[in-house]
Design an enzyme around this catalytic site. Structure first.
Site, PDB file in Angstrom:
ATOM      1  CG  PHE A   1     -33.362 -26.105  -8.562  1.00  0.00           C
ATOM      2  CD1 PHE A   1     -32.045 -26.537  -8.493  1.00  0.00           C
ATOM      3  CD2 PHE A   1     -33.632 -24.756  -8.416  1.00  0.00           C
ATOM      4  CE1 PHE A   1     -31.012 -25.630  -8.303  1.00  0.00           C
ATOM      5  CE2 PHE A   1     -32.595 -23.839  -8.215  1.00  0.00           C
ATOM      6  CZ  PHE A   1     -31.282 -24.288  -8.162  1.00  0.00           C
TER       7      PHE A   1
ATOM      8  CG  ASP B   1     -36.171 -26.499 -14.654  1.00  0.00           C
ATOM      9  OD1 ASP B   1     -35.117 -26.507 -15.333  1.00  0.00           O
ATOM     10  OD2 ASP B   1     -36.338 -25.753 -13.675  1.00  0.00           O
TER      11      ASP B   1
ATOM     12  CE1 TYR C   1     -26.982 -21.015 -13.462  1.00  0.00           C
ATOM     13  CE2 TYR C   1     -28.389 -19.341 -14.447  1.00  0.00           C
ATOM     14  CZ  TYR C   1     -28.163 -20.302 -13.472  1.00  0.00           C
ATOM     15  OH  TYR C   1     -29.118 -20.547 -12.525  1.00  0.00           O
ATOM     16  CE  LYS C   2     -28.031 -24.523 -13.179  1.00  0.00           C
ATOM     17  NZ  LYS C   2     -29.356 -24.909 -12.660  1.00  0.00           N
TER      18      LYS C   2
ATOM     19  NE  ARG D   1     -24.845 -30.727  -7.992  1.00  0.00           N
ATOM     20  CZ  ARG D   1     -25.538 -29.786  -8.618  1.00  0.00           C
ATOM     21  NH1 ARG D   1     -26.707 -30.074  -9.161  1.00  0.00           N
ATOM     22  NH2 ARG D   1     -25.074 -28.561  -8.709  1.00  0.00           N
TER      23      ARG D   1
HETATM   24  C1  LIG Z   1     -30.076 -24.032 -11.910  1.00  0.00           C
HETATM   25  C2  LIG Z   1     -31.544 -24.285 -11.827  1.00  0.00           C
HETATM   26  C3  LIG Z   1     -32.450 -23.218 -11.649  1.00  0.00           C
HETATM   27  C4  LIG Z   1     -31.921 -21.820 -11.448  1.00  0.00           C
HETATM   28  O1  LIG Z   1     -32.856 -20.813 -11.580  1.00  0.00           O
HETATM   29  P1  LIG Z   1     -32.323 -19.300 -11.647  1.00  0.00           P
HETATM   30  O2  LIG Z   1     -33.526 -18.484 -11.746  1.00  0.00           O
HETATM   31  O3  LIG Z   1     -31.379 -19.210 -12.805  1.00  0.00           O
HETATM   32  O4  LIG Z   1     -31.557 -19.041 -10.389  1.00  0.00           O
HETATM   33  C5  LIG Z   1     -33.801 -23.510 -11.648  1.00  0.00           C
HETATM   34  N1  LIG Z   1     -34.254 -24.786 -11.805  1.00  0.00           N
HETATM   35  C6  LIG Z   1     -33.388 -25.831 -11.952  1.00  0.00           C
HETATM   36  C7  LIG Z   1     -33.921 -27.215 -12.133  1.00  0.00           C
HETATM   37  C8  LIG Z   1     -32.026 -25.602 -11.962  1.00  0.00           C
HETATM   38  O5  LIG Z   1     -31.178 -26.612 -12.108  1.00  0.00           O
END
Ligand SMILES: *Cc1c(COP(=O)(O)O)cnc(C)c1O
Length: 404
Positions: free
Chosen positions: A127, A204, A229-230, A378
């Site tokens: 990400f 992560d 939040y996911k 997705r």
């Molecule tokens: C959604 C996601 C993030 C988001 O990070 P935020 O700080 O909440 O914006 C980070 N890493 C991964 C792998 C994600 O899927």
């Protein structure tokens, strides 16, 4: 798991978790929601919990709330989340900050714990925020990023990692479930490899927590972060969580760089200089986002009630169903996710040169997947709020849009 039927109504009727869908706002329709891996639907109970919080806890207890509950809330909620969904014992998990900020704290702490080692390993398909944080810390600390090229329809394998590990590796950063492909990494094996090389691993969990069982203690992961939040339905901007293995807390190895009063040994002594709290409290910096934890707390209890193994079983059934429909109805689309459910998380990515415009057309029709560069649509199938009927409607809408 083999899917015997492509009949959505039969699959929904046989789904042991189907009744939970009623607990989510909007799950009865009309929107077909296939992006629960980016922002989960709210639980109905969250509205009541928020109102009660404003009127009773915040409005009634006022500043006393900190002494009574809120001061410990990042750790008590962290422990509950750890028990329900992370495979982690108490005292290792705290809720607060964004994932990005926690990644920064963790990467800095990890490289500081491996002095003299000069490399951080991360894959090019991780990400963006993970890669950007690693780049920034490398620059700040005079280290080198060791970029891994991985299969874009897969993710980091043990062979990929073994090829770059060495005496200079300080840290390996990997996503448990890859945000693009949905690839489910073998974290236990990657962790063993990293440790054999004397490195730490940072996992992560953003795209796995709440959909895929996690076993941080058993896997002997060093540090981990994840979104709420996911698949944990905490709402937009709900705080992330961080995990630090007890062994790194007990011996004082873990030191993060954002030294604030809420992570200090005694927050209310207001002393002249910082000394870190013992235990996971040292991960905290400033005043924790209590309001942002309300929705998350409800979802953690729902996952506890359903059981994470049952949630995973439904998740696998949903993605298997989606792939079976794609095979039948979308022969012109490429599956850009693993076919084997054992190495696939909770979402499925479909590649086609026109997916950007297809996604826009679907959004206008109240069918909501998302688009990821360069050509991926997705389908994020949040197990507790998504029906097989939604999956069928979604795939049918893609067919119509591609034909239109
Ligand atoms: C959604 C996601 C993030 C988001 O990070 P935020 O700080 O909440 O914006 C980070 N890493 C991964 C792998 C994600 O899927």
């Amino acid at each position: 798991m083999t899917q015997t039927s492509l009949d959505a109504a039969a699959l929904d009727a046989a789904d042991p978790l189907a009744a939970h869908r009623d607990r989510f706002v909007g799950a009865a329709g009309p929107v077909v929601y296939l992006d629960g891996n980016s922002l989960g639907r709210p639980l109905r109970s969250t509205a009541a919990r928020m109102t009660a919080f404003v009127e009773e806890e915040w409005g009634g207890r006022l500043i006393r709330g900190w002494d009574e509950r809120w001061f410990e809330q990042p750790l008590t909620l962290g422990d509950r989340l750890a028990e329900v969904a992370l495979g982690a014992g108490p005292g290792q998990t705290a809720v607060g900050d964004s994932t990005t900020v926690l990644l920064y704290k963790m990467v800095r702490a990890a490289v500081a714990a491996r002095p003299g080692r000069r490399e951080i390993v991360v894959d090019r398909d991780n990400f963006p925020t993970d890669r950007y944080v690693v780049e920034g810390v490398a620059r700040e600390c005079g280290l080198t990023v060791r970029w891994l090229d991985v299969d874009p329809d897969g993710g980091m394998t043990t062979d990929d990692l073994a090829a770059v590990l060495g005496p200079d590796t300080a840290l390996v950063v990997v996503s448990h479930v890859a945000y693009k492909s949905g690839y489910l990494a073998d974290v236990a094996a990657l962790t063993r490899l990293a440790h054999d090389a004397g490195a730490w691993i940072l996992v992560d969990l953003c795209h796995s927590t709440g959909a895929v069982p996690v076993a941080l203690d058993a896997w002997e992961v060093d540090v981990a972060v994840g979104c709420t939040y996911k698949y944990l339905n905490g709402g937009p901007g709900a705080p992330a969580f961080g995990y630090v293995a007890a062994r790194h807390l007990a011996d004082g190895t873990f030191a993060q760089p954002v030294q604030g009063w809420m992570g200090a040994a005694d927050s209310f002594t207001m002393g002249p200089s910082y000394a870190p709290a013992t235990g996971i409290r040292r991960l905290l910096s400033g005043t924790p986002p209590i309001v942002g934890m309300l929705g998350l707390a409800d979802m953690v209890e729902l996952v506890a009630e359903a059981g994470i193994e049952a949630v995973r079983a439904k998740s696998v059934a949903l993605t298997e169903y989606a792939i079976a429909l794609v095979d039948r109805d979308l022969p012109d689309v490429r599956l850009a996710s693993p076919r084997d459910p054992a190495v696939r998380g909770g979402h499925v990515t479909l590649a086609h040169p026109r997916m950007r415009e297809v996604t826009a057309v679907l959004w206008e029709r109240d069918v909501i997947p998302d688009f990821r560069m360069p050509d991926g649509l997705r389908l994020g199938l949040s197990p507790l709020s998504t029906s097989f009927a939604e999956v069928a409607e979604g795939v049918a809408a893609i067919r119509t849009a591609l034909d239109g």
